[in-house]
Motif scaffolding. Structure first.
Motif, PDB file in Angstrom:
ATOM      1  N   LEU A  17       1.213  -0.960   0.234  1.00  0.00           N
ATOM      2  CA  LEU A  17       0.201  -0.255  -0.243  1.00  0.00           C
ATOM      3  C   LEU A  17       1.106   1.222   0.006  1.00  0.00           C
ATOM      4  O   LEU A  17       1.822   1.149   0.968  1.00  0.00           O
ATOM      5  N   LEU A  18       1.426   2.430  -1.101  1.00  0.00           N
ATOM      6  CA  LEU A  18       1.382   3.185  -0.953  1.00  0.00           C
ATOM      7  C   LEU A  18       0.841   4.577  -0.987  1.00  0.00           C
ATOM      8  O   LEU A  18      -0.521   4.528  -1.188  1.00  0.00           O
ATOM      9  N   VAL A  19       1.339   5.362   0.112  1.00  0.00           N
ATOM     10  CA  VAL A  19       0.757   6.558   0.264  1.00  0.00           C
ATOM     11  C   VAL A  19       1.212   8.179  -1.032  1.00  0.00           C
ATOM     12  O   VAL A  19       2.571   7.580  -0.117  1.00  0.00           O
ATOM     13  N   VAL A  20       0.952   8.534  -1.415  1.00  0.00           N
ATOM     14  CA  VAL A  20       1.328   9.557  -2.195  1.00  0.00           C
ATOM     15  C   VAL A  20       1.015  10.590  -1.624  1.00  0.00           C
ATOM     16  O   VAL A  20      -0.494  10.826  -1.933  1.00  0.00           O
ATOM     17  N   SER A  21       1.356  11.636  -1.187  1.00  0.00           N
ATOM     18  CA  SER A  21       0.976  12.841  -1.413  1.00  0.00           C
ATOM     19  C   SER A  21       1.226  13.682  -2.603  1.00  0.00           C
ATOM     20  O   SER A  21       1.588  12.814  -3.667  1.00  0.00           O
ATOM     21  N   PRO A  22       0.681  15.243  -2.329  1.00  0.00           N
ATOM     22  CA  PRO A  22       0.406  15.513  -3.886  1.00  0.00           C
ATOM     23  C   PRO A  22       1.838  15.859  -4.575  1.00  0.00           C
ATOM     24  O   PRO A  22       2.265  16.319  -4.195  1.00  0.00           O
ATOM     25  N   ILE A  23       1.757  16.377  -5.971  1.00  0.00           N
ATOM     26  CA  ILE A  23       2.099  16.722  -6.616  1.00  0.00           C
ATOM     27  C   ILE A  23       2.639  18.374  -6.230  1.00  0.00           C
ATOM     28  O   ILE A  23       1.832  18.976  -5.560  1.00  0.00           O
ATOM     29  N   HIS A  24       3.911  19.165  -6.968  1.00  0.00           N
ATOM     30  CA  HIS A  24       3.629  20.926  -7.123  1.00  0.00           C
ATOM     31  C   HIS A  24       2.846  20.742  -7.255  1.00  0.00           C
ATOM     32  O   HIS A  24       2.210  21.212  -8.399  1.00  0.00           O
ATOM     33  N   CYS A  25       2.461  22.519  -6.279  1.00  0.00           N
ATOM     34  CA  CYS A  25       1.243  22.898  -7.458  1.00  0.00           C
ATOM     35  C   CYS A  25       1.367  24.310  -6.508  1.00  0.00           C
ATOM     36  O   CYS A  25       0.595  24.957  -5.913  1.00  0.00           O
ATOM     37  N   PRO A  26       1.400  25.725  -7.305  1.00  0.00           N
ATOM     38  CA  PRO A  26       2.178  26.449  -6.791  1.00  0.00           C
ATOM     39  C   PRO A  26       1.436  27.506  -5.953  1.00  0.00           C
ATOM     40  O   PRO A  26       1.115  28.100  -4.577  1.00  0.00           O
TER      41      PRO A  26
ATOM     42  N   VAL B  91      -0.208  19.000   4.619  1.00  0.00           N
ATOM     43  CA  VAL B  91      -0.104  17.377   4.511  1.00  0.00           C
ATOM     44  C   VAL B  91       0.560  16.755   3.697  1.00  0.00           C
ATOM     45  O   VAL B  91       0.667  15.979   4.630  1.00  0.00           O
ATOM     46  N   ARG B  92       1.632  17.284   3.268  1.00  0.00           N
ATOM     47  CA  ARG B  92       2.927  16.076   2.876  1.00  0.00           C
ATOM     48  C   ARG B  92       3.373  16.043   4.443  1.00  0.00           C
ATOM     49  O   ARG B  92       3.952  14.850   4.625  1.00  0.00           O
ATOM     50  N   GLU B  93       3.490  17.703   5.067  1.00  0.00           N
ATOM     51  CA  GLU B  93       4.209  16.814   6.575  1.00  0.00           C
ATOM     52  C   GLU B  93       3.741  15.200   7.074  1.00  0.00           C
ATOM     53  O   GLU B  93       4.180  14.632   7.921  1.00  0.00           O
ATOM     54  N   GLU B  94       1.896  15.786   6.995  1.00  0.00           N
ATOM     55  CA  GLU B  94       1.653  15.255   7.952  1.00  0.00           C
ATOM     56  C   GLU B  94       1.265  13.456   7.434  1.00  0.00           C
ATOM     57  O   GLU B  94       1.769  12.250   8.118  1.00  0.00           O
TER      58      GLU B  94
ATOM     59  N   ASN C 117       4.478  -2.972   4.643  1.00  0.00           N
ATOM     60  CA  ASN C 117       3.620  -2.750   3.305  1.00  0.00           C
ATOM     61  C   ASN C 117       3.059  -1.896   3.361  1.00  0.00           C
ATOM     62  O   ASN C 117       3.064  -1.210   1.997  1.00  0.00           O
ATOM     63  N   LEU C 118       3.115  -0.766   3.972  1.00  0.00           N
ATOM     64  CA  LEU C 118       2.566   0.715   4.165  1.00  0.00           C
ATOM     65  C   LEU C 118       3.884   1.520   3.557  1.00  0.00           C
ATOM     66  O   LEU C 118       5.389   1.107   4.500  1.00  0.00           O
ATOM     67  N   HIS C 119       3.775   1.989   2.618  1.00  0.00           N
ATOM     68  CA  HIS C 119       4.944   2.990   1.988  1.00  0.00           C
ATOM     69  C   HIS C 119       4.958   5.099   1.735  1.00  0.00           C
ATOM     70  O   HIS C 119       3.362   5.115   1.879  1.00  0.00           O
ATOM     71  N   TYR C 120       5.457   5.484   1.374  1.00  0.00           N
ATOM     72  CA  TYR C 120       5.036   7.142   1.211  1.00  0.00           C
ATOM     73  C   TYR C 120       6.151   7.014   0.442  1.00  0.00           C
ATOM     74  O   TYR C 120       7.117   7.272  -0.058  1.00  0.00           O
ATOM     75  N   LEU C 121       5.425   8.076  -0.552  1.00  0.00           N
ATOM     76  CA  LEU C 121       6.154   9.111  -2.284  1.00  0.00           C
ATOM     77  C   LEU C 121       5.808   9.712  -2.028  1.00  0.00           C
ATOM     78  O   LEU C 121       4.185  10.874  -2.022  1.00  0.00           O
ATOM     79  N   ASP C 122       6.587  10.835  -1.914  1.00  0.00           N
ATOM     80  CA  ASP C 122       5.952  12.088  -2.211  1.00  0.00           C
ATOM     81  C   ASP C 122       5.892  12.079  -3.354  1.00  0.00           C
ATOM     82  O   ASP C 122       6.981  12.507  -4.306  1.00  0.00           O
ATOM     83  N   GLY C 123       4.988  13.557  -4.017  1.00  0.00           N
ATOM     84  CA  GLY C 123       4.061  13.216  -4.933  1.00  0.00           C
ATOM     85  C   GLY C 123       5.577  14.664  -5.184  1.00  0.00           C
ATOM     86  O   GLY C 123       5.513  14.506  -6.992  1.00  0.00           O
ATOM     87  N   ARG C 124       5.607  15.421  -5.399  1.00  0.00           N
ATOM     88  CA  ARG C 124       7.051  16.222  -5.592  1.00  0.00           C
ATOM     89  C   ARG C 124       7.986  15.607  -6.444  1.00  0.00           C
ATOM     90  O   ARG C 124       8.882  16.193  -7.622  1.00  0.00           O
TER      91      ARG C 124
ATOM     92  N   LEU D 164       6.949  12.934  -8.477  1.00  0.00           N
ATOM     93  CA  LEU D 164       6.710  12.831  -9.441  1.00  0.00           C
ATOM     94  C   LEU D 164       6.430  14.034 -10.445  1.00  0.00           C
ATOM     95  O   LEU D 164       6.728  13.944 -11.646  1.00  0.00           O
ATOM     96  N   TYR D 165       6.404  15.210  -9.857  1.00  0.00           N
ATOM     97  CA  TYR D 165       5.823  16.245 -10.935  1.00  0.00           C
ATOM     98  C   TYR D 165       6.590  17.361  -9.323  1.00  0.00           C
ATOM     99  O   TYR D 165       6.205  17.480  -8.901  1.00  0.00           O
ATOM    100  N   GLY D 166       7.894  18.194  -9.971  1.00  0.00           N
ATOM    101  CA  GLY D 166       8.190  19.676  -8.803  1.00  0.00           C
ATOM    102  C   GLY D 166       8.236  20.651  -9.267  1.00  0.00           C
ATOM    103  O   GLY D 166       7.997  20.413 -10.776  1.00  0.00           O
ATOM    104  N   GLU D 167       9.623  20.998  -9.052  1.00  0.00           N
ATOM    105  CA  GLU D 167       9.267  22.410  -8.886  1.00  0.00           C
ATOM    106  C   GLU D 167      10.169  23.079 -10.387  1.00  0.00           C
ATOM    107  O   GLU D 167      10.114  23.780 -11.207  1.00  0.00           O
ATOM    108  N   ALA D 168      11.169  21.785 -10.827  1.00  0.00           N
ATOM    109  CA  ALA D 168      11.528  21.931 -12.534  1.00  0.00           C
ATOM    110  C   ALA D 168      10.691  21.725 -13.260  1.00  0.00           C
ATOM    111  O   ALA D 168      10.492  21.789 -14.316  1.00  0.00           O
ATOM    112  N   ASP D 169       9.805  20.397 -13.057  1.00  0.00           N
ATOM    113  CA  ASP D 169       8.998  19.711 -14.196  1.00  0.00           C
ATOM    114  C   ASP D 169       8.197  21.271 -13.862  1.00  0.00           C
ATOM    115  O   ASP D 169       7.502  21.267 -15.147  1.00  0.00           O
ATOM    116  N   PHE D 170       7.859  22.127 -13.149  1.00  0.00           N
ATOM    117  CA  PHE D 170       6.238  22.995 -13.493  1.00  0.00           C
ATOM    118  C   PHE D 170       7.306  24.002 -14.277  1.00  0.00           C
ATOM    119  O   PHE D 170       6.163  25.009 -15.401  1.00  0.00           O
TER     120      PHE D 170
END
Length: 395
Positions: A276-285, A327-330, A344-351, A353-359
């Protein structure tokens, strides 16, 4: 490969049943045919929100999956298409044809019902329209697997299926089932087609079968969604949490943590050891450090452009309002806490996947959603992180 304009007869009519579809959790019989749903009736009955009703009936990730020798396939559909007042009409939804797993055609259907949405007043008007037909011909001779991926952004009633040779359900390829839940980004908003929304791209690269519960504007930690995830068979699960909670300013930090715990507890009731992978939000200024709600940018709309902006005050984060960074911190904290007893629980920072450089390279056209190129990038990165050897969802 020709499409709906080629009228070669396709004499064999086959009833559209659940065993011919993948990615739908339920089929509703309607006056016109069958309507795929991505939430079961019991879940739908627990929430009267029109936004949720609209998006769960938009068949993101849903596809007809057939084994056939047919060289022509014809599908009658009744679509419901959205029109936003003051904004140029969006293109018709796209149907992707895959033959033996490879893209072999792409088409759209005109006509259908129209849902006209006025974001200034919060009202919507539904106007009925005619059914249409999408047709693919010139398919290769011989027995093959054929998939027709339905538009991710149009509620689609399936009226009739016709072919020039018998069809049967495509065989189980023995792939792991990946169950994903997220917001409109996971739903597919602004992707080029149903197989290029980021979860579909990631599933293709990862060699897994996608069940997509990306629900535009509706990833809100609802208990009925958690129960749906709990009760849906899956080998791999991911949940992308955060942006919608900020979008509609739904809860404060005090409520967010326990709500996430409760959501994950419910999922674990049905999938106690599933990766089970918990994913936080992508970069959204607009919402990195500014709370919601998100509101339409009416100045942009006067120029015919659909854009959004944050209506909150950054100072309000101190009193508990949610921002993407909060949200990411929590989420990081919660997953780290639970992982001590749940390996079996994991975390992925959405940035990732899409961060400041991508924006900077591929900005969000409406300030909230990735464009078609960014969807592909996110899908490719997710596959590289999650499904690759040693990844949290490695097969």
């Amino acid at each position: 490969m020709s499409t709906e304009h080629d009228r070669t007869p396709t004499p064999i009519s086959t009833p559209i049943t659940a065993d011919l579809l993948r990615g739908a959790l339920e089929l509703e019989h309607t006056a016109h045919g069958v309507l795929p749903h991505r939430l079961p009736a019991r879940a739908r009955a627990q929430c009267a929100d029109g936004q949720l009703a609209m998006v769960e009936s938009q068949p993101s990730g849903v596809r007809l999956a057939l084994r056939t020798a047919a060289t022509a396939v014809e599908l009658d559909v009744l679509a419901t298409k959205r029109v936003f007042v003051g904004v140029p009409p969006r293109p018709d939804g796209v149907y992707d044809l895959l033959v033996d797993g490879r893209l072999a055609g792409r088409a759209s259907v005109t006509g259908g019902n129209t849902l006209t949405i006025d974001m200034a007043t919060g009202t919507a008007e539904h106007r009925p329209g005619p059914a249409g037909t999408v047709r693919f011909s010139g398919l290769p001779e011989g027995v093959k697997d054929v998939e027709i991926w339905l538009p991710y952004n149009e509620t689609t009633e399936l009226v009739a299926l016709r072919t020039d040779a018998p069809v049967e359900p495509a065989p189980d390829r023995g792939r792991k089932v990946w169950l994903h839940h997220g917001s409109s980004i996971s739903h597919g908003t602004d992707a080029a087609s149903p197989t290029t929304i980021w979860p579909a791209r990631a599933a293709s690269l990862g060699g897994v079968e996608l069940v997509n519960l990306g629900l535009g504007g509706s990833a809100l930690l609802d208990p009925f969604t958690a129960r749906t995830l709990r009760d849906t068979p899956a080998d791999l699960i991911s949940v992308k949490i955060g942006i919608n909670l900020v979008n509609i300013d739904l809860m404060r930090r005090r409520a967010f943590g326990p709500a996430v715990h409760g959501f994950l507890d419910t999922v674990r009731e049905g999938h106690p050891a599933t990766p089970l992978l918990v994913v936080s939000p992508i970069h959204c200024p607009v919402h990195e450090d500014t709370p919601g709600p998100s509101v339409p940018d009416f100045e942009a709309m006067k120029a015919g452009t659909l854009r959004f902006k944050a209506a909150g005050d950054p100072a309000e984060a101190a009193s508990g309002k949610l921002t993407l960074n909060v949200v990411r911190e929590e989420l990081s904290r919660i997953v780290a806490q639970r992982a001590a007893d749940d390996p079996n629980l994991h975390y992925l920072d959405g940035r990732d996947l899409y961060g400041e450089a991508d924006f900077a390279e591929l900005p969000l056209p409406d300030a909230l959603h990735p464009d078609a190129a960014a969807h592909l990038r996110i899908g490719e990165r997710f596959a590289g992180v999650a499904f690759a050897a040693g990844g949290p969802l490695a097969r």
